[in-house]
Design an enzyme around this catalytic site. Structure first.
Site, PDB file in Angstrom:
ATOM      1  N   ASP A 162      64.388  32.218  65.881  1.00  0.00           N
ATOM      2  CA  ASP A 162      65.370  31.504  67.062  1.00  0.00           C
ATOM      3  C   ASP A 162      66.149  30.519  65.984  1.00  0.00           C
ATOM      4  OD1 ASP A 162      64.157  32.637  68.859  1.00  0.00           O
ATOM      5  OD2 ASP A 162      62.643  31.192  69.416  1.00  0.00           O
ATOM      6  N   ASP A 195      67.285  36.753  73.507  1.00  0.00           N
ATOM      7  CA  ASP A 195      67.041  36.016  74.870  1.00  0.00           C
ATOM      8  C   ASP A 195      68.149  35.850  75.711  1.00  0.00           C
ATOM      9  OD1 ASP A 195      64.545  35.307  73.727  1.00  0.00           O
ATOM     10  OD2 ASP A 195      65.150  33.618  72.668  1.00  0.00           O
TER      11      ASP A 195
END
Length: 220
Positions: A162, A195
């Site tokens: 991330d 995401d």
């Protein structure tokens, strides 16, 4: 010629011929797979770029060292400001859970869940959509891309990479905190392009299902 032979085809048959099931349409498959391919490439490419540049030096991840190690140390680095007004930073994080860090240390559960979600998305495409429903196919392609993008990370590195941090220096009022999170930031989670693709795809599907329900209610 008999009356049955001379009578026009039922409206439902004519509509089905004009708008066949998606699985019979090459264009529908192209939209689904094209969206999927573009999404996966963008997700993996941006993760690669972030982990090569954001920390000031390349971060090489070794599966055996990362998998199961929630405290795996990444190089100390300041977030790189990507947008003005503190709207977005680039900051490296390893996520052993799901979207926004939910469910740490449950890697195999999320691997299995992702495979099931991929199967469900393909089932929706083949069984419940028509060739003309392009936006639905885009939404399903986004879900597939997001799921496979993060699945690749779990299998290749043992955790999801991330690097997107929204509103990094915006604080909640009155000293409030999110449940289970010690940070007072408005949005303390770090996420990635996969995401975003997942959430966008689910949003498109929810809109489609809502419109379908309304049409069915009116027809009834």
């Amino acid at each position: 010629m008999t009356d049955a032979e001379s009578s026009p085809a039922p409206a439902s048959d004519a509509a089905a011929a004009f708008d066949p099931p998606a699985w019979r349409s090459p264009l529908a498959w192209s939209v689904l797979l094209g969206t999927f391919a573009i999404g996966v490439v963008i997700d993996i490419a941006t993760k690669y770029w972030a982990f090569r540049t954001v920390a000031g030096r390349p971060v090489d991840l070794v599966y055996e060292e990362v998998v199961g190690n929630v405290g795996y140390p990444l190089p100390r680095h300041e977030g790189v400001r990507a947008l003005p007004f503190d709207l977005l930073d680039f900051h490296l994080v390893l996520n052993h859970g799901a979207v926004f860090g939910i469910g740490q240390r449950r890697r195999m559960v999320f691997v299995l869940f992702t495979l099931i979600a991929v199967g469900v998305a393909l089932a929706v495409f083949t069984r419940w959509t028509r060739a003309s429903q392009r936006w639905v196919h885009v939404g399903l392609g986004l879900i597939l891309a997001g799921g496979i993008g993060n699945l690749y990370d779990r299998i290749r590195y043992g955790a999801v990479r991330d690097f997107l941090h929204m509103l990094p220096r915006w604080e909640l009022p009155f000293g409030w905190r999110w449940p289970g999170n010690s940070s007072g930031e408005v949005f303390p989670w770090v996420f990635n392009v996969a995401d975003v693709l997942l959430l966008a795809g689910m949003g498109i599907l929810l809109i489609w299902m809502n419109r379908t329900d309304r049409k069915d209610a009116k027809a009834g």
